[in-house]
Each structure stands twice: as C-alpha cells, then as structure tokens.
Scaffold this active site. Structure first.
Site, PDB file in Angstrom:
ATOM      1  N   SER A 110       0.595  -1.357  -0.265  1.00 45.42           N
ATOM      2  CA  SER A 110      -0.116   0.163   0.340  1.00 45.42           C
ATOM      3  C   SER A 110       0.939   0.824  -0.253  1.00 45.42           C
ATOM      4  O   SER A 110       1.983   1.371  -0.705  1.00 45.42           O
ATOM      5  CB  SER A 110      -0.879  -0.903   0.560  1.00 45.42           C
ATOM      6  OG  SER A 110      -1.648   0.597   1.023  1.00 45.42           O
ATOM      7  N   ARG A 120     -11.463   5.858   8.818  1.00 45.60           N
ATOM      8  CA  ARG A 120     -11.439   4.269   9.534  1.00 45.60           C
ATOM      9  C   ARG A 120     -12.211   4.068   8.843  1.00 45.60           C
ATOM     10  O   ARG A 120     -12.106   3.039   8.381  1.00 45.60           O
ATOM     11  CB  ARG A 120     -11.202   4.832  10.697  1.00 45.60           C
ATOM     12  CG  ARG A 120     -10.860   2.971  10.830  1.00 45.60           C
ATOM     13  CD  ARG A 120      -9.254   2.843  10.255  1.00 45.60           C
ATOM     14  NE  ARG A 120      -9.409   1.425  10.781  1.00 45.60           N
ATOM     15  CZ  ARG A 120      -7.675   0.792  10.108  1.00 45.60           C
ATOM     16  NH1 ARG A 120      -6.953   1.417   9.610  1.00 45.60           N
ATOM     17  NH2 ARG A 120      -7.185   0.006  11.044  1.00 45.60           N
ATOM     18  N   ASP A 171      -8.266  -7.181  -5.204  1.00 48.59           N
ATOM     19  CA  ASP A 171      -7.791  -4.978  -3.982  1.00 48.59           C
ATOM     20  C   ASP A 171      -8.776  -4.154  -4.979  1.00 48.59           C
ATOM     21  O   ASP A 171      -8.416  -3.940  -6.263  1.00 48.59           O
ATOM     22  CB  ASP A 171      -6.790  -5.019  -4.334  1.00 48.59           C
ATOM     23  CG  ASP A 171      -6.037  -3.939  -3.625  1.00 48.59           C
ATOM     24  OD1 ASP A 171      -6.678  -2.905  -3.626  1.00 48.59           O
ATOM     25  OD2 ASP A 171      -4.658  -3.953  -2.949  1.00 48.59           O
ATOM     26  N   HIS A 214      -7.609  -5.838  -0.756  1.00 46.80           N
ATOM     27  CA  HIS A 214      -6.688  -4.695  -0.400  1.00 46.80           C
ATOM     28  C   HIS A 214      -5.355  -5.214   0.686  1.00 46.80           C
ATOM     29  O   HIS A 214      -4.270  -5.599   0.367  1.00 46.80           O
ATOM     30  CB  HIS A 214      -6.616  -3.756  -0.124  1.00 46.80           C
ATOM     31  CG  HIS A 214      -5.790  -3.160   0.144  1.00 46.80           C
ATOM     32  ND1 HIS A 214      -4.730  -1.688  -0.631  1.00 46.80           N
ATOM     33  CD2 HIS A 214      -5.138  -1.347   1.338  1.00 46.80           C
ATOM     34  CE1 HIS A 214      -3.457  -1.583  -0.195  1.00 46.80           C
ATOM     35  NE2 HIS A 214      -3.748  -1.885   1.030  1.00 46.80           N
ATOM     36  N   ASP A 215      -6.360  -5.847   1.595  1.00 42.64           N
ATOM     37  CA  ASP A 215      -5.626  -6.015   3.668  1.00 42.64           C
ATOM     38  C   ASP A 215      -5.137  -7.504   3.037  1.00 42.64           C
ATOM     39  O   ASP A 215      -4.038  -7.407   4.156  1.00 42.64           O
ATOM     40  CB  ASP A 215      -6.263  -5.943   4.121  1.00 42.64           C
ATOM     41  CG  ASP A 215      -6.821  -4.794   5.003  1.00 42.64           C
ATOM     42  OD1 ASP A 215      -6.083  -3.892   4.692  1.00 42.64           O
ATOM     43  OD2 ASP A 215      -7.786  -4.806   6.146  1.00 42.64           O
TER      44      ASP A 215
END
Lengths: 367, 367
Positions: free
Chosen positions: B147, B216, B311, B344-345
């Site tokens: 990232s 967040r 992602d 993505h994580d």
C-alpha cells in the site's frame, strides 16, 4: 387511446392519516404527485414511477424544466406519454412535497424532525396505493423504478399482485448487501456527527450541511465507476487560476465530489436522507413472509429485471438471483443486463440500452 | 550468517534537521525504529520494511506483543530474522515516535499541529535513508512494503538505486487512482468538518474523534471485499441483549465498522492521517522525472510485484502495468497475483500465497 399530449401536472394529494409499520400514526399525510399523459376511460394505461434515494416526483417535467427521467419518459419516448398516463410520487418521508420529517406536525405546529417515525419501503408502497385510490386509479399497467425505486417495484408485486400488470425493477435488490449498508452507514455517521444536526431538530436552520455533503460524496463514488472517474478526471488538478502550494492542491475528482455534496444540500433534507437510508437498509422482501422465495411466489405480474454489470451498489448478481428465482417458479421474468461506465447511475442516464426493452415489455401481451 | 535470534529492539534515532520538498525545514527530526535479527559484519543482510497508512514501526514485535507483520517476519519465518536484519521505521509525519504533527515544535514548545509541513512519499524515503546512515547501514538487501509502503519501496528503487538490492512492492501503485483519491477525500472531509479538529491545533485534546472514526470506517470498506462482508456479517443484526425498535437496530457490519473507527482513534493522530493521505494522493513516481516510464528506468534492482485481484483500492491492473513497464525495459521483474477475499488487506493477513515467493525472491541470486 388518447392522442392529446398533456404537459406534466403537479398536485398534492391528501390521503388522511397513515400508520407506518413502526406503529406511530402520522396525521394528515399528503403526497406530491406528477402526472403526465391522459388516463383512458378504461383506466388501463397508468404507469407508476418510483424514485430513488434523492429523487422526487419531478420525473418528466416540462420544456425548460425537465425531470430526472425525461430521457426515458415523454411524448414519443420509450415510455410514451401519448399512450401511458405516467404517475410519479414523492415517497413518504420525502422532502419534495410528500409528508416527511421537515413537514409540520399538526399536533405541535412544529416540523416533525426527530419525531418523524421510522418508515419502510412497504410503508412507501402502501402510501402510493392510498394516493392512487384518491386519484381514482385502481390498477396499474406497470410499475417501474431503479435502486430504492426498484425495491418499491418488487414490493408492489408482492403487496398488490391484483393491482399491477407489469413490474420493471432496475438496479435493485430483494435486500441490500452488507457492503451497501456499510456505505450508507458512513454517510449516516457523517450526518449524525455534525453538531448542526441537533439530534434531528435543526429546523428552521439549514441543518447538518457538512455531514449531508459528505454523505453525498460517499454516495457519488458508489453510483459511478472507477473507469468513468479515470476517463473524466484522471489525476488532473483543479485549476483555481492562482498559484497554490501542493499541500492545498485539489484534484478534479475531489472538486467534483465536493461540488456534488454542496449541490445536494441545497435541495435535500438530512432527516429525509436518514429515513430513506434506514428504509433501504432494513428492507428485505422476505421479511415476515417466510423468506425471499416465498415472497417472490406472491408476484403474479411479468417482470423485466434490468441490471448493470458495473453496479457496485446493487451488484449484477442480485439481479440475476432475482430473475433466476422468478424463473424457477415459472414466473414470467426477463433479465436484461447492460454494461455501462456509469455504473449504478446508468439507470438514470443510459437509455439507449434499456429504452427499447422497456418500451417493448410495456406494450407486449405477456400473460 | 549469525544464528542468534535477537528479539526486536526499539530505538528512537535523531537524524538532525530535514527540509521536506515543500520547503519548510523541520528541526531535530527523530525516527522510531524497530530492528530484529543481527546485522552481519559485511552489513549485507538488512531488509527495510515500509508500513502502510495506519501502520508503525512495530512490524515484528516479540512474544506477547506481536507486530503487524509477524506472520511474515520472524525467526524461521518467510523473512527469516535468523538470516536477515529487519528494520522498520515509523514514517516522517507519523504518530508512533517519528517526528510528526503531534511532536513538539522546538521553536514554540507546542505541538506542530497545523504548522507541520506538507510531506511527500519521497520525503519519507529520504528520512529513512538518513536514519539508515545513523544506524550504519549503507546498503539494503531489500525493501518491502504494501500500500503506502509499496509507494516507498518503488521510490527507494528510483531515488537510491545503488543502495538497494531488491524491491518488493505489494498492492500499490506508481500513482493513486482518482477513485482512491475520492475515498481518501471522504475521510479527509469528515476530519476537517469535525469541530474538534480546530484547524489541526487540537492538542492536548483528543481531537476530531468522530471525524477520524468516520474516515476509518470509510477506509475499512475499501480494504476488504463485499464477499468477505457477506460471509462474515451478511445482513445479521447486532444483538445488544435488549429489545430494540427496528429504527434503532444495527447491522453487524455497521457495528463492526463503528468499532474499527473507535479503535483507530485510540492509537492514531488525525493530523498524521491527513498528512499521509495527502502524501499518498499527490504521490506520482513520474513527477519531475519526465513521467512514469522514465522514472521506472532508473530502477536497477530486481522487482517482485505482488498484487491482489480483489483489491479495490489498488486494482490489480496497476500492478500489471508496473510489471509490464519494467519488463518492457528489460528490468528483472516478476509479477505474482493472488486472489483473496481480504481484498487490499490481504497483504497484511494472507501469507500462505505470498510468503514462499517472498522468501525465494529474497534468497535467490537474481542479477
């Protein structure tokens, strides 16, 4: 078949009191209605249009003041107002003339604000039915709508199968996905966190301008596609005509979204936004009916399901499941999938791919 | 090759003053560093780890206090600390020990707050290099990160081609897409709109707790996938043990995101969040270098590009373009694509698919 094209008529129809599923009666409900075209003496040509989250009854409009679906509906249009009597209502809880949180509560003489009850998609449909009764329209040739409007379309088929001829749900779902609920909650939290929200009792003030604006920015990203943003804005910087430090530089995509946020605030009420988000989140066509399958069995009308492959809010899979479910039950269902860089918003802009399908579905004898 | 496994060492390294690209000098910059393993006498086994937006220097940690990448790095791990000397630094502008907006400005005796300058990904890399000089590490066996960390990895290859042996950028981009910038701006506006933000000068107060929390929430949706949310939460309601009106019912996905929001606020500074978002948005590896292609030409190291097909923040297409660009220039590049419902994580959790590739890439003689 009447050939006189009438321009759109606006009216506010009082339907008396209404008690939503959540239980707290709303007195003196009024519904803002737009009608275009002429109802036949046989009253068999009415088409009801259901709007999406930030829509209103101004679907067709008139010259110089066109509505949000005038590309689809009009004299000689895909939904031909020379042929059909097209009715669009602002939903219960709305802020464009139908009774909602910004309306005056007759019991207090003040706007409802936080006191406006929780409403459901089913409440919206029941109120539409009550309004149609007042208009003397006892049956509908068809009901059409996208997104939240599509949820209403499906509910029409389940709640009033004997009153509706054909159903056209577009870019919608039997129930919202958790990801769509998640996006909605980002917008919701932005509104609730804005100190100008005042727990919903901000009238006559402008209310949570910043929070609603952020909610709209959030929404706009999900209504479109990454491809469209890349094509339109790429990484271009907004040119404000002066020199800027790079820390202050603003990308065109940011400028665009912030503008969309400000624009919505000028025409939309934050409490309405919250009520409609919650109505969408909690909507489940299977609720209280033994599940989705049993609910869909109640539908008697032919269904034209339209889905957009690039839709990130109502993924195409949801339209396919809907169609497959109906198909398995031997219902008359047709699925039309389109591809559009507009993503979810394609139902509002891309008629080239869907217009003929809708036109043909409305005119065919399908049962 | 040293065989003694040392536990992680934490230190704060003063590197003197640093003037970011934006021009305003920061005095007495300190860098928080974690090191694990032993530097060989030849000093040829250092691996630098670059963290993502809300990461820190606590990549490996120790027993009972594991770091965010301890599934990848450790004694006998894919990045074996029996073999490599692993260094992780909190970035410039951070809030975990490296000088950032919440640090005290020696000129005023107060936290920098709004006065902390705009920084870039390149600034972060320059500061890492200065810190390595202080540590006596003049060359790196490899640099790895995902990232935002991956942006740093690529910059390492361009800025210091003679100091770095291998590059492993994961789930990253040469420049952020407009859609990723759009998501970032939703978070940014939530923070800026929070009255407790006080234009950035909120210390010693907690600052824009609500705004950062919403930012967040926004981020978390984009870090994962709709499939994962469906599997984990579906449309389940959170059970608070009491009866609730349906207007107050909360879906598990909402509860989860709100919890993630609150959790971040306890460990992260909003000004840092804003500085790092802007550094990511404005990052473009081709800036001032005649474009992306010319920039990539400066890379001399073998590159292992790792991308995640699901992602939505750093689409796989960006990893493919990066690899294809390097490949066309006859650079040593290998592309590994994985599929993961973590989206993505996945770079933080899914090592089964990438661990062996990383291990092998680090140990092979590739040039």
């Amino acid at each position: 078949m009447p050939l006189t094209v009438r321009t759109s008529q606006k009216q506010v129809v009082p339907i008396g009191s209404y008690t939503p599923e959540s239980g707290q009666r709303i007195e003196t409900v009024e519904v803002a209605v737009e009608t275009v075209g002429t109802l036949t003496p046989e009253k068999d040509n009415a088409v009801l249009v259901c709007h999406a989250l930030t829509g209103d009854s101004h679907a067709v409009g008139k010259e110089g003041d066109s509505g949000w679906w005038d590309g689809l509906i009009g004299p000689g249009g895909y939904i031909d107002t020379n042929r059909y009597f097209v009715i669009t209502m602002n939903v219960l809880g709305g802020c464009d003339g139908t009774t909602g949180p910004s309306s005056v509560n007759p019991a207090t003489g003040q706007p409802y604000g936080s006191q406006f009850p929780f409403i459901t998609i089913r409440d919206m449909v029941h109120v539409q039915r009550l309004c149609l009764d007042r208009l003397g329209v006892s049956s509908l040739h068809a009901v059409i709508g996208g997104s939240m409007g599509g949820m209403m379309v499906l509910e029409w088929g389940v709640l009033y199968p004997d009153r509706v001829g054909k159903l056209i749900p577009i870019a919608t779902a039997a129930a919202l996905s958790p990801t769509a609920i998640a996006y909605n909650d980002v917008g919701r939290q932005a509104i609730l966190s804005d100190p100008d929200f005042c727990e919903g009792d901000y009238y006559p003030g402008p209310g949570p301008v910043k929070g609603l604006s952020i909610a709209r920015m959030m929404g706009m990203i999900t209504y479109r596609t990454a491809e469209l943003f890349e094509k339109r804005f790429s990484r271009n910087l907004q040119d404000y005509g002066g020199s800027q430090r790079s820390s202050e530089s603003v990308f065109q995509i940011e400028s665009y979204l912030r503008y969309q946020g400000r624009k919505l605030v000028n025409r939309f009420d934050a409490n309405t936004y919250l009520r409609l988000l919650k109505a969408m989140d909690t909507h489940d066509i299977g609720r209280g009916r033994g599940g989705k399958e049993k609910a869909l069995r109640l539908i008697q009308s032919p269904v034209l399901v339209i889905g957009i492959r690039e839709d990130m809010l109502f993924p195409i899979q949801q339209q396919r499941e809907l169609h497959d479910g109906l198909f398995r039950m031997n219902k008359s269902s047709r699925l039309v999938e389109i591809s559009s860089e507009y993503g979810h918003d394609a139902f509002l802009v891309d008629f080239k791919q869907t217009g003929r399908e809708i036109e043909s579905f409305l005119s065919k004898d399908l049962l």
